[in-house]
Write a protein that holds these residues in place. Sequence first.
Motif, PDB file in Angstrom:
ATOM      1  N   LEU A 207       0.845  -1.186   0.000  1.00 33.22           N
ATOM      2  CA  LEU A 207       0.000   0.000   0.000  1.00 33.22           C
ATOM      3  C   LEU A 207       0.883   1.240   0.000  1.00 33.22           C
ATOM      4  CD1 LEU A 207      -2.001  -2.178   0.844  1.00 33.22           C
ATOM      5  CD2 LEU A 207      -3.012  -0.560   2.437  1.00 33.22           C
ATOM      6  N   VAL A 208       0.672   2.102  -0.954  1.00 29.03           N
ATOM      7  CA  VAL A 208       1.459   3.324  -1.042  1.00 29.03           C
ATOM      8  C   VAL A 208       0.537   4.518  -0.791  1.00 29.03           C
ATOM      9  CG1 VAL A 208       2.964   4.691  -2.526  1.00 29.03           C
ATOM     10  CG2 VAL A 208       2.990   2.194  -2.674  1.00 29.03           C
TER      11      VAL A 208
ATOM     12  N   ILE B  65      12.177  -4.904   2.040  1.00 32.25           N
ATOM     13  CA  ILE B  65      11.821  -3.517   1.764  1.00 32.25           C
ATOM     14  C   ILE B  65      13.111  -2.769   1.463  1.00 32.25           C
ATOM     15  CG2 ILE B  65      10.748  -1.444   2.720  1.00 32.25           C
ATOM     16  CD1 ILE B  65       9.273  -3.539   4.639  1.00 32.25           C
ATOM     17  N   LEU B  66      13.197  -2.200   0.260  1.00 33.79           N
ATOM     18  CA  LEU B  66      14.413  -1.504  -0.155  1.00 33.79           C
ATOM     19  C   LEU B  66      14.283  -0.009   0.119  1.00 33.79           C
ATOM     20  CD1 LEU B  66      14.902  -3.172  -3.661  1.00 33.79           C
ATOM     21  CD2 LEU B  66      16.036  -3.765  -1.517  1.00 33.79           C
ATOM     22  N   LYS B  67      15.400   0.600   0.443  1.00 33.59           N
ATOM     23  CA  LYS B  67      15.427   2.067   0.521  1.00 33.59           C
ATOM     24  C   LYS B  67      15.393   2.631  -0.899  1.00 33.59           C
ATOM     25  CE  LYS B  67      18.487   1.828   4.473  1.00 33.59           C
ATOM     26  NZ  LYS B  67      19.923   1.688   4.710  1.00 33.59           N
ATOM     27  N   ASN B  68      14.766   3.748  -1.058  1.00 34.29           N
ATOM     28  CA  ASN B  68      14.821   4.403  -2.370  1.00 34.29           C
ATOM     29  C   ASN B  68      16.120   5.172  -2.535  1.00 34.29           C
ATOM     30  OD1 ASN B  68      12.468   3.365  -3.184  1.00 34.29           O
ATOM     31  ND2 ASN B  68      11.395   5.306  -3.485  1.00 34.29           N
TER      32      ASN B  68
ATOM     33  N   GLU C 244       8.410  -7.317  -7.704  1.00 30.66           N
ATOM     34  CA  GLU C 244       8.686  -5.977  -7.182  1.00 30.66           C
ATOM     35  C   GLU C 244       7.437  -5.108  -7.127  1.00 30.66           C
ATOM     36  OE1 GLU C 244      12.447  -4.116  -8.419  1.00 30.66           O
ATOM     37  OE2 GLU C 244      11.251  -2.378  -9.004  1.00 30.66           O
ATOM     38  N   ILE C 245       7.285  -4.327  -6.030  1.00 33.03           N
ATOM     39  CA  ILE C 245       6.254  -3.291  -5.939  1.00 33.03           C
ATOM     40  C   ILE C 245       6.973  -1.969  -5.734  1.00 33.03           C
ATOM     41  CG2 ILE C 245       4.401  -2.314  -4.531  1.00 33.03           C
ATOM     42  CD1 ILE C 245       3.627  -5.154  -3.772  1.00 33.03           C
ATOM     43  N   GLN C 246       6.640  -0.992  -6.580  1.00 35.15           N
ATOM     44  CA  GLN C 246       7.309   0.299  -6.521  1.00 35.15           C
ATOM     45  C   GLN C 246       6.469   1.260  -5.683  1.00 35.15           C
ATOM     46  OE1 GLN C 246      10.232   0.120  -8.363  1.00 35.15           O
ATOM     47  NE2 GLN C 246      10.791   2.000  -7.333  1.00 35.15           N
TER      48      GLN C 246
END
Lengths: 336, 336, 336, 336
Positions: free
Chosen positions: B41-42, D4-7, D30-32
């Motif tokens: 969820l964003v 969960i990756l850091k941007n 992947e979920i952006q």
Amino acid sequence: MIIILKNGQSPEQINELHDYLKQYNVKISEIQGEQTTIWGLVGDTTKIDIATIQAKDVVEDIRRVSEPYKIANRKFHPDDTVLEIGGNTVGGGHFNVIAGPCSVESEEQVIAVAKEVKKSGAKFLRGGAFKPRTSPYAFQGLHDEGLKYLLEAKKETGLPIVTEIMSLAHLDLFNDVDVIQVGARNMQNFELLKELGHCDKPILLKRGLANTLEEFLMSAEYIMAGGNTQVIFCERGIRTFETMTRNTLDLSAIPLLKHYSHLPVIVDPSHATGIPWLVEPLSLAAIACGADGLMIEVHNNPKLALCDGAQSLTPAQFDAVMKKVTAQAEFSGKTL
Amino acid sequence: MIIILKNGQSPEQINELHDYLKQYNVKISEIQGEQTTIWGLVGDTTKIDIATIQAKDVVEDIRRVSEPYKIANRKFHPDDTVLEIGGNTVGGGHFNVIAGPCSVESEEQVIAVAKEVKKSGAKFLRGGAFKPRTSPYAFQGLHDEGLKYLLEAKKETGLPIVTEIMSLAHLDLFNDVDVIQVGARNMQNFELLKELGHCDKPILLKRGLANTLEEFLMSAEYIMAGGNTQVIFCERGIRTFETMTRNTLDLSAIPLLKHYSHLPVIVDPSHATGIPWLVEPLSLAAIACGADGLMIEVHNNPKLALCDGAQSLTPAQFDAVMKKVTAQAEFSGKTL
Amino acid sequence: MIIILKNGQSPEQINELHDYLKQYNVKISEIQGEQTTIWGLVGDTTKIDIATIQAKDVVEDIRRVSEPYKIANRKFHPDDTVLEIGGNTVGGGHFNVIAGPCSVESEEQVIAVAKEVKKSGAKFLRGGAFKPRTSPYAFQGLHDEGLKYLLEAKKETGLPIVTEIMSLAHLDLFNDVDVIQVGARNMQNFELLKELGHCDKPILLKRGLANTLEEFLMSAEYIMAGGNTQVIFCERGIRTFETMTRNTLDLSAIPLLKHYSHLPVIVDPSHATGIPWLVEPLSLAAIACGADGLMIEVHNNPKLALCDGAQSLTPAQFDAVMKKVTAQAEFSGKTL
Amino acid sequence: MIIILKNGQSPEQINELHDYLKQYNVKISEIQGEQTTIWGLVGDTTKIDIATIQAKDVVEDIRRVSEPYKIANRKFHPDDTVLEIGGNTVGGGHFNVIAGPCSVESEEQVIAVAKEVKKSGAKFLRGGAFKPRTSPYAFQGLHDEGLKYLLEAKKETGLPIVTEIMSLAHLDLFNDVDVIQVGARNMQNFELLKELGHCDKPILLKRGLANTLEEFLMSAEYIMAGGNTQVIFCERGIRTFETMTRNTLDLSAIPLLKHYSHLPVIVDPSHATGIPWLVEPLSLAAIACGADGLMIEVHNNPKLALCDGAQSLTPAQFDAVMKKVTAQAEFSGKTL
């Protein structure tokens, strides 16, 4: 009370302590050791403050021999406290289930749940109008509107109401409530406890997340010292390192509280674990070791609950649990 | 926010959850696994209640990716909060010691202690007029009389006053107090926090005995959400299995709270340990890992203290501690 | 030792207890109360088992007045224990940093890290050849191969080696190791402690995750009772309800252990928190409250570490931490 | 597994992590998000080390979706494990009581107790020959002599023997023992667990004082990974802040362990509480929530017991408890 003195102290200091203690009308006996001297205090030591004694230079250590609570103490009141509440009898071998939604969400919801839980055998309706929530952004309850709906549900079903108070300022709103609940986070809100000691309603006192049983007994003593002796203990889990359950239900609390006190003890397996399928086994376990009742969360639509839906049973699940609960309570010799 | 769905659920149930979430204006992305489906969820998920989601049949698990607090969050307020209180600056590299007796016992006592601690370098005077005591039979404080003596001491010494509130009903009495303290047992007294959110005084918020740092941050958020952004954290020990100290002082809390929040953090080594000779080493340790200040109990006659005398320093002991504290604070680059 | 007797017991039972106690050559004095009788025992009570006494019908309660440890007790050995290990002095005001990778992964890795940490000021090299892992599927260490690489690194750099033993069966492999580490999970592996009591190497004893300081002192006593008095305590965090850090570092342990014992005390901030950026502030705090040393995880490529890489510092980060550590240790009056 | 990756990270770093993960043959989706990117890993992630991933710069957080244990996992072995031991059936709805003295003190004692507990319905004899004691000065057990007496008692009564192992070095002595017990302090003695994985005897694995249920399941997995799938869980209380009982018995562990695993689960109320009169209520509670058996301490003369006499029942008390235990087990549908 036993006081262990350091050796090599001046007679003046020892006399000072001796005089300080004599004002409490206690008899002091002495044992002379090699490295320490021990004083045994005989008499009523309830009012002596341990920390004050401990601060004195001459004192190595101090400990109580007798419990610091009196009105809640079974020693002085050997018979079980039995409460008559809205037609139900609590304590003294009687068994009661309190059920209902975590929070009151609408008149329809609470009446619907009340009818369902009554049908399954619940004796009290629970429901939160004031909700303690960790986040200021979470639903905080319907407040006086919520209390109104609970009383409507009582009118419809006859079930007496148990609901939580969060502030002294709301006390007037609880006039028609049958049992006032003090939540875990307020177990040591001493100003609230004192005020509840002056009201004539039964108090359901929940154990704090990190409170010892002695502190739990002392919080009951706070209420009772004000004159209100209608206190019901509720074990609802303590905070430990275990993360698989929300809290760790401490069932030893039941036989221990009943041993040291004459007050009824109930158990809330819903909040203790936060996992609906654990409600049944832990309810049965609570009864088997002596609980006088249970408090179980039931929601007619847990999936849409505004609060803590995760741990609620549906009415159908509750009905199934109640069949087993009733059988176990009968087996354990409880009066239903 | 990440939601893990169980596989094998009906499309209706999944759609129901999807619709429920869309009302919060979040974007939902999906990852299809063998045994589970994952939704990311964003958007702003602060208002979404985790327990509600968790209750839904289709949900296996759920977790937040971002912190549930905003106003207290350093991410949104990168600069340190700096407070000006009675001529002292708190936070932002400044260092302050708050000192005084556990409880106010007489005008003479509190003025005498105030003069002593000021001489040794304390910047604030503490003293309890309302005392939370485990036993109803223990000394409960001098109440408004106690507040009056504190203000006398302020007049004599110029030291701003820090004192504990125990009930909303007393709020009017705190008009002339400089910092209102919320005690450990009230850290989750949410009605009190909300009301303090509407006042314009700095709040010293003590960590509860069994509260996580995230809950501590959320309690600050409660106050700040009401408009009052002057909050100071106070670490004072948590309850663990260790019995040699009264509580276990969690010094990791200092760098963690300063990392996640922009608010000042102070430490109370007196209550944390209950042992006077541990005050010095733990004060130095607190400064070395970043504390913005200390709160230390000082009594001019700990041996006769009506409350918690065991952990108080004498003025002479406090003076010795302050010499080392000052040196360490300077070494650690604090502004005194 | 104090024993509280129940009243109303038969003289036979009381005599039986009296005779039982006399075999320990203690002098018994009596205080007669209204509800209880108190016996004070004077003499060496170390060998009397509390549980045995407690089981007797006539006994209400029992407690020790003096500590149950002797060889580790500062009362009987007022001077600090000072150890000479591989050219370094440990204890008695000296300060030492032990650094290295969590686990030995290759000869190149351990030699590279050893050179780096030596350059930054570390006095000992640590590295695990036998690794306690929660999962049987996780990397368990290189075993004797790992020990060989450590000794290579010692040859290259001169740094003495600290490494963990997990089983008595491996003891022969540790002949050339300088300090044998007993991990947290083995703090009460009494058979291992007894065996280490017969060897002539310094033992670094880590505190168990849920062990009190008294139990920690008793585990040191186990080793020392066998003849090996070279024990170093290592505080590494205890298990609490807090989840933001892996464990809760209990820095009060440092002044307490140094008060009750004469043995050196070091701190492992890496394992305590599991968060690399907390290593610096907690290292400084540990020194400020009296630590004799630190144990810090350093890996030349934490991102590829086979074990616990999350908490390791890079050599560059370690170098920066060491600059501050050195300054604080000098400020705190330590000998470097 | 979810990462969960850091941007704002470089593509090189992200590719490096991607390549690292691909070696485990998992599929990555992947979920952006706005501030973070989420990877979902599908496939067997058991061998991926969480700490290693967490150490990588690009990683904000990581979590497992599926349990890290396999052989102990009910998902992969839906049927209850049922063990045949010395003529008794354990697990799968069968109910067994293990009883006997804390420690073996003499041949007469252990045979006498064995006869008594058999008469009252116990199916196994317990007794410690190797005793883990906090103090090196306390009685440590009769060792091989003690094992010999236990086998004598078995010969006399036919009761199979359960006794604790404290060191790998003693394994040979346990050849004729029926069930090898791993004590709480050795629950994470991984070298011992591995070795027991290669033997063909049932292992009674006690929960550690501060171990989570997931760690408990992983310790069973350690034994089972070696080939020995005969593991019995024993809940015996965890360490909390409560001091009225020795430990806090966590009865939620029973339904949880039986939910996540197919192994039998028994409860030891004697060690959990340390209070003999709590054995009965907590035994009944344990059965009511699903325990497959109990382990109860019985001594023919608790007042003279060399170890932990405080919590032992006399044979007469045990007989009374067994009557209630039997009735409850029948009521709960167990096979006796």
